[in-house]
Design a protein around this motif. Structure first.
Motif, PDB file in Angstrom:
ATOM      1  N   PRO A  34      -1.768   1.212   4.766  1.00 20.47           N
ATOM      2  CA  PRO A  34      -2.302   0.551   3.579  1.00 20.47           C
ATOM      3  C   PRO A  34      -2.449   1.501   2.398  1.00 20.47           C
ATOM      4  CG  PRO A  34      -3.498  -0.167   5.532  1.00 20.47           C
ATOM      5  CD  PRO A  34      -2.593   0.952   5.968  1.00 20.47           C
ATOM      6  N   ALA A  35      -2.711   2.786   2.678  1.00 17.56           N
ATOM      7  CA  ALA A  35      -2.828   3.769   1.593  1.00 17.56           C
ATOM      8  C   ALA A  35      -1.504   3.920   0.853  1.00 17.56           C
ATOM      9  CB  ALA A  35      -3.280   5.114   2.152  1.00 17.56           C
ATOM     10  N   ALA A  36      -0.380   3.910   1.605  1.00 20.96           N
ATOM     11  CA  ALA A  36       0.939   4.021   0.973  1.00 20.96           C
ATOM     12  C   ALA A  36       1.230   2.786   0.123  1.00 20.96           C
ATOM     13  CB  ALA A  36       2.014   4.191   2.037  1.00 20.96           C
ATOM     14  N   TRP A  37       0.917   1.591   0.656  1.00 23.05           N
ATOM     15  CA  TRP A  37       1.140   0.358  -0.113  1.00 23.05           C
ATOM     16  C   TRP A  37       0.313   0.371  -1.405  1.00 23.05           C
ATOM     17  CZ3 TRP A  37       5.074  -2.629   0.373  1.00 23.05           C
ATOM     18  CH2 TRP A  37       5.663  -2.869   1.620  1.00 23.05           C
ATOM     19  N   LYS A  38      -0.943   0.811  -1.292  1.00 22.14           N
ATOM     20  CA  LYS A  38      -1.813   0.807  -2.470  1.00 22.14           C
ATOM     21  C   LYS A  38      -1.325   1.772  -3.541  1.00 22.14           C
ATOM     22  CE  LYS A  38      -6.643   1.035  -3.867  1.00 22.14           C
ATOM     23  NZ  LYS A  38      -8.063   1.103  -3.404  1.00 22.14           N
ATOM     24  N   LYS A  39      -0.767   2.918  -3.119  1.00 24.47           N
ATOM     25  CA  LYS A  39      -0.330   3.922  -4.086  1.00 24.47           C
ATOM     26  C   LYS A  39       1.006   3.570  -4.729  1.00 24.47           C
ATOM     27  CE  LYS A  39       0.576   8.866  -4.630  1.00 24.47           C
ATOM     28  NZ  LYS A  39       0.501  10.215  -3.994  1.00 24.47           N
ATOM     29  N   TYR A  40       1.979   3.127  -3.930  1.00 19.15           N
ATOM     30  CA  TYR A  40       3.345   2.963  -4.445  1.00 19.15           C
ATOM     31  C   TYR A  40       3.713   1.519  -4.776  1.00 19.15           C
ATOM     32  CZ  TYR A  40       3.834   7.791  -2.993  1.00 19.15           C
ATOM     33  OH  TYR A  40       3.669   9.138  -2.856  1.00 19.15           O
ATOM     34  N   ARG A  41       3.027   0.549  -4.225  1.00 17.13           N
ATOM     35  CA  ARG A  41       3.065  -0.846  -4.606  1.00 17.13           C
ATOM     36  C   ARG A  41       4.495  -1.411  -4.670  1.00 17.13           C
ATOM     37  NH1 ARG A  41      -2.340  -1.233  -5.990  1.00 17.13           N
ATOM     38  NH2 ARG A  41      -2.191  -3.268  -6.999  1.00 17.13           N
ATOM     39  N   GLU A  42       4.914  -1.930  -5.844  1.00 18.82           N
ATOM     40  CA  GLU A  42       6.222  -2.578  -5.961  1.00 18.82           C
ATOM     41  C   GLU A  42       7.387  -1.624  -5.675  1.00 18.82           C
ATOM     42  OE1 GLU A  42       3.837  -2.856  -8.206  1.00 18.82           O
ATOM     43  OE2 GLU A  42       3.356  -5.007  -8.316  1.00 18.82           O
ATOM     44  N   ASP A  50      10.271  -2.534  -2.982  1.00 23.84           N
ATOM     45  CA  ASP A  50      11.714  -2.520  -3.240  1.00 23.84           C
ATOM     46  C   ASP A  50      12.454  -1.664  -2.217  1.00 23.84           C
ATOM     47  OD1 ASP A  50      11.336  -4.141  -5.427  1.00 23.84           O
ATOM     48  OD2 ASP A  50      11.313  -2.486  -6.877  1.00 23.84           O
ATOM     49  N   LEU A  51      11.849  -0.547  -1.822  1.00 21.98           N
ATOM     50  CA  LEU A  51      12.446   0.325  -0.810  1.00 21.98           C
ATOM     51  C   LEU A  51      12.566  -0.406   0.529  1.00 21.98           C
ATOM     52  CD1 LEU A  51      13.359   3.236   0.061  1.00 21.98           C
ATOM     53  CD2 LEU A  51      10.970   3.614   0.702  1.00 21.98           C
ATOM     54  N   VAL A  52      11.511  -1.100   0.918  1.00 25.69           N
ATOM     55  CA  VAL A  52      11.510  -1.839   2.183  1.00 25.69           C
ATOM     56  C   VAL A  52      12.593  -2.912   2.187  1.00 25.69           C
ATOM     57  CG1 VAL A  52      10.163  -3.472   3.563  1.00 25.69           C
ATOM     58  CG2 VAL A  52       9.095  -1.377   2.725  1.00 25.69           C
ATOM     59  N   ILE A  53      12.741  -3.595   1.083  1.00 25.62           N
ATOM     60  CA  ILE A  53      13.744  -4.662   0.987  1.00 25.62           C
ATOM     61  C   ILE A  53      15.158  -4.098   1.073  1.00 25.62           C
ATOM     62  CG2 ILE A  53      14.731  -6.383  -0.591  1.00 25.62           C
ATOM     63  CD1 ILE A  53      11.838  -6.899  -1.559  1.00 25.62           C
ATOM     64  N   ARG A  54      15.381  -2.885   0.546  1.00 24.58           N
ATOM     65  CA  ARG A  54      16.717  -2.285   0.550  1.00 24.58           C
ATOM     66  C   ARG A  54      17.138  -1.797   1.931  1.00 24.58           C
ATOM     67  NH1 ARG A  54      14.998   0.411  -4.128  1.00 24.58           N
ATOM     68  NH2 ARG A  54      14.976   2.419  -3.034  1.00 24.58           N
ATOM     69  N   HIS A  55      16.173  -1.638   2.854  1.00 25.38           N
ATOM     70  CA  HIS A  55      16.489  -1.041   4.163  1.00 25.38           C
ATOM     71  C   HIS A  55      15.949  -1.905   5.306  1.00 25.38           C
ATOM     72  CE1 HIS A  55      17.969   2.637   2.261  1.00 25.38           C
ATOM     73  NE2 HIS A  55      16.915   2.569   1.464  1.00 25.38           N
ATOM     74  N   PRO A  56      16.513  -3.083   5.493  1.00 24.06           N
ATOM     75  CA  PRO A  56      16.006  -3.983   6.548  1.00 24.06           C
ATOM     76  C   PRO A  56      16.215  -3.463   7.959  1.00 24.06           C
ATOM     77  CG  PRO A  56      18.052  -4.827   5.592  1.00 24.06           C
ATOM     78  CD  PRO A  56      17.621  -3.688   4.725  1.00 24.06           C
ATOM     79  N   LEU A  57      17.229  -2.608   8.179  1.00 26.33           N
ATOM     80  CA  LEU A  57      17.437  -2.066   9.523  1.00 26.33           C
ATOM     81  C   LEU A  57      16.272  -1.187   9.967  1.00 26.33           C
ATOM     82  CD1 LEU A  57      21.216  -1.106   9.837  1.00 26.33           C
ATOM     83  CD2 LEU A  57      19.954  -2.808  11.154  1.00 26.33           C
ATOM     84  N   ILE A  58      15.614  -0.563   9.003  1.00 30.62           N
ATOM     85  CA  ILE A  58      14.481   0.301   9.318  1.00 30.62           C
ATOM     86  C   ILE A  58      13.169  -0.478   9.304  1.00 30.62           C
ATOM     87  CG2 ILE A  58      13.121   2.293   8.551  1.00 30.62           C
ATOM     88  CD1 ILE A  58      15.702   3.496   7.465  1.00 30.62           C
ATOM     89  N   PHE A  59      12.988  -1.301   8.253  1.00 34.29           N
ATOM     90  CA  PHE A  59      11.695  -1.952   8.058  1.00 34.29           C
ATOM     91  C   PHE A  59      11.642  -3.388   8.557  1.00 34.29           C
ATOM     92  CE2 PHE A  59      12.027   1.326   4.726  1.00 34.29           C
ATOM     93  CZ  PHE A  59      10.883   2.059   5.011  1.00 34.29           C
ATOM     94  N   GLY A  60      12.802  -3.966   8.884  1.00 30.97           N
ATOM     95  CA  GLY A  60      12.820  -5.364   9.325  1.00 30.97           C
ATOM     96  C   GLY A  60      12.819  -6.318   8.148  1.00 30.97           C
ATOM     97  N   GLY A 105       6.499  -9.897  -2.357  1.00 33.98           N
ATOM     98  CA  GLY A 105       5.228 -10.513  -2.707  1.00 33.98           C
ATOM     99  C   GLY A 105       4.340 -10.844  -1.523  1.00 33.98           C
ATOM    100  N   SER A 106       4.773 -10.500  -0.332  1.00 31.18           N
ATOM    101  CA  SER A 106       4.005 -10.880   0.858  1.00 31.18           C
ATOM    102  C   SER A 106       2.905  -9.877   1.220  1.00 31.18           C
ATOM    103  CB  SER A 106       4.944 -11.050   2.064  1.00 31.18           C
ATOM    104  OG  SER A 106       5.627  -9.847   2.364  1.00 31.18           O
ATOM    105  N   THR A 107       2.831  -8.745   0.524  1.00 28.07           N
ATOM    106  CA  THR A 107       1.818  -7.735   0.821  1.00 28.07           C
ATOM    107  C   THR A 107       0.796  -7.659  -0.299  1.00 28.07           C
ATOM    108  OG1 THR A 107       3.356  -6.385   2.120  1.00 28.07           O
ATOM    109  CG2 THR A 107       1.407  -5.272   1.257  1.00 28.07           C
ATOM    110  N   ASP A 108      -0.482  -7.721   0.074  1.00 26.31           N
ATOM    111  CA  ASP A 108      -1.573  -7.477  -0.870  1.00 26.31           C
ATOM    112  C   ASP A 108      -1.814  -5.970  -0.893  1.00 26.31           C
ATOM    113  OD1 ASP A 108      -3.992  -7.102  -2.189  1.00 26.31           O
ATOM    114  OD2 ASP A 108      -4.893  -8.943  -1.410  1.00 26.31           O
ATOM    115  N   PHE A 109      -1.405  -5.333  -1.978  1.00 23.91           N
ATOM    116  CA  PHE A 109      -1.442  -3.876  -2.036  1.00 23.91           C
ATOM    117  C   PHE A 109      -2.855  -3.303  -1.947  1.00 23.91           C
ATOM    118  CE2 PHE A 109       2.356  -4.814  -4.912  1.00 23.91           C
ATOM    119  CZ  PHE A 109       3.256  -4.725  -3.862  1.00 23.91           C
ATOM    120  N   ASP A 110      -3.862  -4.077  -2.298  1.00 27.82           N
ATOM    121  CA  ASP A 110      -5.227  -3.563  -2.349  1.00 27.82           C
ATOM    122  C   ASP A 110      -6.087  -3.991  -1.169  1.00 27.82           C
ATOM    123  OD1 ASP A 110      -5.061  -2.234  -4.972  1.00 27.82           O
ATOM    124  OD2 ASP A 110      -4.740  -4.265  -5.720  1.00 27.82           O
ATOM    125  N   GLU A 111      -5.562  -4.857  -0.314  1.00 29.79           N
ATOM    126  CA  GLU A 111      -6.335  -5.319   0.840  1.00 29.79           C
ATOM    127  C   GLU A 111      -6.324  -4.255   1.933  1.00 29.79           C
ATOM    128  OE1 GLU A 111      -8.611  -7.365   3.482  1.00 29.79           O
ATOM    129  OE2 GLU A 111      -8.305  -7.769   1.354  1.00 29.79           O
TER     130      GLU A 111
END
Length: 228
Positions: A29-37, A41-51, A56-62
């Motif tokens: 969650p710390a990484a999501w909160k810091k780097y956000r969108e 974008d990185l996760v979307i570009r690499h589905p073999l690694i991240f699935g 918009g499905s992640t609440d960066f601050d939760e």
């Protein structure tokens, strides 16, 4: 493509020469909160690694309960967690079996009703597994924690001393964990999954936390019972 990924995963697990080495990356969650969108974008570009991931499905601050700075959280085993850094999982600071005198009255959670954190809804779990199976994806059940659960319950220093001294209570504690895991494994086998994952923090940068002799005496029989 999903079927290829599943088959490759199973080939890797069964030592049947996969085309590529399967891997996955967990993002705190710390990484999501810091780097956000940017991270999204990185996760979307690499589905073999991240699935698969939907923008918009992640609440960066939760923050999950045990990732909130300055908060105490008690899991279903009675282990008390505390966090000093927002977004990073805390550490166990309260150990329900710190004193062996508590062992006689201690009851672990029912694995068919409760996970480490929260309740288990097996009907929803089955639906999720079936959907993954229909989509040709690998289906995986969770076997939860092993060695680390022992020091969560006893405290790290206490457990290390137990191992060195061959404390007579230790086999009973390990059997309790084994019984919990076997019930959970039976449930996953009943549902029918491709694999069951387990979490066990037992290594350092240079080797085991304990001697190989103590590992073979106390921990290897547990692993053998669960994995075979």
């Amino acid at each position: 493509r999903n079927k290829e990924i599943r088959e490759n995963h199973l080939r890797a697990v069964e030592f049947r020469y996969p085309e590529w080495i399967p891997c996955s990356v967990s993002l705190s969650p710390a990484a999501w909160k810091k780097y956000r969108e940017k991270l999204e974008d990185l996760v979307i570009r690499h589905p073999l690694i991240f699935g698969p991931y939907e923008k918009g499905s992640t609440d960066f601050d939760e923050m999950p309960s045990c990732h909130r700075k300055g908060e105490y959280f008690t899991d279903n085993w009675g282990c008390v967690w505390y966090n000093v850094q927002e977004g990073i999982e805390g550490q166990v600071v309260g150990h329900p079996l710190q004193d062996w005198i508590a062992l006689d009255d201690y009851k672990p959670p029912d694995p068919l009703l409760k996970a480490e954190r929260g309740e288990r809804d097996w009907e929803e779990i089955k639906k999720s597994i079936e959907e993954r199976r229909r989509n040709g994806l690998v289906t995986v059940g969770s076997g939860e924690r092993l060695f680390d659960r022992l020091y969560f319950l006893r405290g790290f220093t206490n457990l290390m001393a137990d191992l060195v001294r061959n404390d007579p209570h230790l086999p009973r504690l390990i059997r309790m964990l084994e019984d919990y895991e076997l019930k959970l494994i039976d449930k996953w086998l009943e549902i029918g999954v491709d694999a069951i994952s387990f979490h066990t923090d037992i290594g350092t940068q240079h080797g085991l936390m304990i001697s190989p002799a103590k590992f073979r005496e106390y921990i290897k029989p547990l692993f053998k019972k669960l994995f075979t």
